[in-house]
Scaffold this active site. Structure first.
Site, PDB file in Angstrom:
ATOM      1  N   THR A  46      -4.911  35.564  70.656  1.00 55.28           N
ATOM      2  CA  THR A  46      -4.375  36.916  70.798  1.00 55.28           C
ATOM      3  C   THR A  46      -3.223  36.955  71.785  1.00 55.28           C
ATOM      4  O   THR A  46      -2.305  37.771  71.650  1.00 55.28           O
ATOM      5  CB  THR A  46      -5.504  37.866  71.241  1.00 55.28           C
ATOM      6  OG1 THR A  46      -6.440  37.952  70.185  1.00 55.28           O
ATOM      7  CG2 THR A  46      -4.997  39.250  71.572  1.00 55.28           C
ATOM      8  N   THR A  76      -9.429  33.946  72.907  1.00 53.94           N
ATOM      9  CA  THR A  76     -10.612  34.189  73.741  1.00 53.94           C
ATOM     10  C   THR A  76     -11.923  33.816  73.025  1.00 53.94           C
ATOM     11  O   THR A  76     -12.933  33.569  73.679  1.00 53.94           O
ATOM     12  CB  THR A  76     -10.706  35.678  74.149  1.00 53.94           C
ATOM     13  OG1 THR A  76     -10.791  36.485  72.979  1.00 53.94           O
ATOM     14  CG2 THR A  76      -9.539  36.101  75.012  1.00 53.94           C
ATOM     15  N   ASP A  77     -11.898  33.793  71.674  1.00 54.25           N
ATOM     16  CA  ASP A  77     -13.169  33.709  70.948  1.00 54.25           C
ATOM     17  C   ASP A  77     -13.939  32.408  71.161  1.00 54.25           C
ATOM     18  O   ASP A  77     -15.171  32.421  71.222  1.00 54.25           O
ATOM     19  CB  ASP A  77     -12.933  33.953  69.457  1.00 54.25           C
ATOM     20  CG  ASP A  77     -12.645  35.425  69.159  1.00 54.25           C
ATOM     21  OD1 ASP A  77     -12.819  36.262  70.077  1.00 54.25           O
ATOM     22  OD2 ASP A  77     -12.259  35.745  68.022  1.00 54.25           O
TER      23      ASP A  77
END
Ligand code: SIN
Length: 340
Positions: A24, A104-105
């Site tokens: 992101t 971030t995942d």
């Protein structure tokens, strides 16, 4: 412990490699108020760096693009590429530290893999963002500035792989994503952050105790073993475990309930798998706390290893690296989980 450092003078700027992988932080949406309907990993490293004013006063930046993915699609092959690239850079006299931009995942998994597989005491810092680069109040530029500030500070040396996010410094082993949307999306449950970085100042308030980087026997391999995660929940059957065993799985981590307790049907399937040589690690789906080894009557009899404070995803990382290093015997695995 309390260690602090400020950034260096311009004459002696540290040389920091920034490796971009997507996420992101490199995402773009059709309009600035859109923080969910964006495409991750579409902005290149040069544009990411250009959005951070003042970087050149902190470090000489060497930029590299390793991947451009949404980190939900992170692969083990990419972990190997990344670990090799970081190890080469940190072994060079031309580089003082590495920053990796990531989604971030799966950041917590990549960070822990590198924490175990990087072989250098020089700083290695991961960062990310919850809002795409196109968003109002995008958090990526400040996170990147703080990550470079941290990597450029002497205080980060020897601390293992670190995560700089929302002004906090986390240890790669402890950090987990805890929110699907909030800018303050990362925490280190039970233990807390290692410190903070703000306005060019880095301060460590504690030190991680478990061995990492140069003090581990692990390396990211060219070929990874098959290691999967199953969960225990109301009404679960043994179908998934039996299918994995039939597929030739080398290791299974179970995301158990509570203190790693397992539904009877799955427990029997996992005991059968362990009897056939599959490494079985008991973790918890709870999100904080630890899973204690429960001794002769249970883990030892069933052939299970307990994950301690590692969540199922991080326990899988350690199990992958252990099996890749040829360590699969139950007592030896338990020592690794008790140590790293
Ligand atoms: C990703 O993990 O690549 C997308 C989500 C994010 O970075 O926040």
């Amino acid at each position: 412990m309390n260690t602090s450092a400020s950034t260096s003078s311009a004459a002696t700027l540290p040389r920091i490699a920034v490796l971009a992988t997507g996420g992101t932080i490199a995402g773009s949406a059709p309009d600035a108020s859109n923080t969910a309907g964006y495409q991750a990993g579409v902005i290149g490293v040069a544009q990411l760096l250009a959005a951070v004013p003042g970087l050149d006063a902190i470090a000489h930046i060497h930029a590299g693009q390793v991947a451009s993915i949404d980190s939900k699609d992170m692969s083990l092959a990419l972990w190997s590429t990344l670990a090799q690239r970081v190890n080469e850079l940190l072994a060079s006299d031309e580089i003082d530290g590495v920053v990796i931009t990531h989604g971030t995942d799966t950041l917590e998994e990549t960070a822990y893999c590198l924490h175990l597989a990087v072989k250098s005491a020089k700083p290695c810092v991961l960062t990310a963002a919850m809002r795409p680069a196109s968003a109002l109040s995008a958090d990526g530029p400040l996170n990147l500035l703080n990550a470079v500030t941290l990597a450029a500070s002497g205080a980060a040396a020897g601390q293992g792989v670190l995560v700089a996010f929302n002004n906090r410094i986390h240890c790669a082993r402890d950090v987990v994503k805890v929110s699907t949307y909030a800018v303050d999306a990362f925490q280190s449950p039970e233990v807390g952050a290692l410190g903070w970085v703000q306005d060019g100042r880095v301060e460590f308030q504690r030190k991680a105790l478990r061995p990492h980087t140069v003090d581990t026997p692990f390396a990211a391999p060219a070929q990874w073993p098959l290691v999967e995660i199953v969960a225990s929940y109301a009404g679960v059957s043994r179908v998934a475990v039996d299918a994995l065993v039939a597929a030739g799985v080398r290791g299974i981590v179970v995301a158990g309930t509570g203190n790693g307790s397992i539904h009877g049907a799955v427990q029997q399937a996992l005991a059968d798998a362990a009897a056939r040589g599959v490494a079985v690690v008991r973790a918890s789906r709870v999100g904080s706390g630890h899973v204690m080894h429960n001794g002769a009557a249970k883990d030892d009899a069933l052939g299970f290893v307990s994950a301690g404070t590692l969540n199922p995803y991080k326990a899988r990382v350690l199990l992958l690296l252990a099996l890749a290093a040829g360590i699969g015997e139950k007592a030896a695995l338990q020592r690794l989980f008790d140590t790293y």
